[in-house]
Design an enzyme around this catalytic site. Structure first.
Site, PDB file in Angstrom:
ATOM      1  CG  ASP A   1      -3.466   6.364  -4.129  1.00 54.14           C
ATOM      2  OD1 ASP A   1      -4.015   6.058  -5.208  1.00 54.14           O
ATOM      3  OD2 ASP A   1      -3.969   7.164  -3.329  1.00 54.14           O
TER       4      ASP A   1
ATOM      5  CG  MET B   1      -1.935  -1.068   1.255  1.00 56.58           C
ATOM      6  SD  MET B   1      -3.138  -0.803  -0.053  1.00 56.58           S
ATOM      7  CE  MET B   1      -3.901   0.720   0.499  1.00 56.58           C
ATOM      8  N   PRO B   2       1.879   1.332  -0.799  1.00 52.84           N
ATOM      9  CG  PRO B   2       3.876   0.869  -1.892  1.00 52.84           C
ATOM     10  CD  PRO B   2       2.478   0.382  -1.748  1.00 52.84           C
ATOM     11  CB  ALA B   3       0.170   6.511   0.168  1.00 54.19           C
TER      12      ALA B   3
ATOM     13  CE  LYS C   1       1.845   9.805   5.414  1.00 61.30           C
ATOM     14  NZ  LYS C   1       2.572   9.965   6.669  1.00 61.30           N
TER      15      LYS C   1
END
Lengths: 62, 62, 62, 62, 62, 62
Positions: free
Chosen positions: D40, D1-3, F7
């Site tokens: 994302d 889930m890297p953002a 993140k």
């Protein structure tokens, strides 16, 4: 002292932001037991051409 | 390598931002003992209709 | 209502952060003409292995 | 889930952002072994008068 | 696609965060008319010694 | 001067972050035509109990 930064697609009306700020603050105070004054919310409009998921700009999906 | 992101209400002049960037960098270097080159500052203007405290938009307080 | 998020290498003492918070708040109020209560600062410690410049982690430079 | 939140000077074309989003997503999935859907990316344009290094606005360097 | 980053004092339980994530997502979907899948929330714990208001660390107020 | 804040779930090794920082910097320079020195990347580990999608913590999905 929760501080919320909320990124969302541009185009939401001031009325929607007003209603959302009220609701998020109310729920945060209810759950965390903090005073409303302690809740700070900043909305950040993002253009669809500036947001990509799975490597594709959202402006290219419409 | 301090990196500062500063959100503030829109409407501040370039002169104020210039003066503020100078002052914050000077103080950061003085306290932390770092080189000026290491200090990076980004200002982010926020409209009053995008900032809420206690569940109320600042644009509704004026 | 300036809100500052400051990322810096981990390892700064509480005394340094205290002094820096005081200095940055004082300078911000002086330049922008705002009340001290309006200035909110959050420090975020970053490990050298989580910060890269020019494609190289800072933990690999020491 | 890297953002990923990427701040860059304003003025990059949509084509450049499209190409960059594709490349960063591809590399992230290759290295971390995650699905493209999980990546994302948000681009945030910054004016040169809002970015300072070493206490000097980039708009004052040109 | 709202993405929320919420900074709050450390010490909140997982149960509180779970309840808060549910409530904030529900209210966001109700107000904005978006699907729950589109709401992404990240909590960021902040130590009281890393948060200052009015130039004073919150760890110095207790 | 791109500045990237990324993140990702905690647990990635330093080797993976090193490789990712190299790859993202290389691709950014290739696409934007900037110098490697101008690319700054910060990784921010997020616990699964601090990240929610669709109102559900990722720690509750495993």
């Amino acid at each position: 002292m929760p501080a919320m930064h909320i990124k969302l697609f541009e185009g939401r009306s001031r009325e929607k932001k007003r209603e959302l700020a009220e609701a998020l603050t109310r729920e945060t105070c209810r759950v965390l037991g903090c005073a409303p004054d302690a809740v700070d919310i900043i909305f950040e409009d993002v253009r669809k051409e500036d947001w990509a998921t799975a490597g594709k700009l959202w402006s290219d999906r419409d």
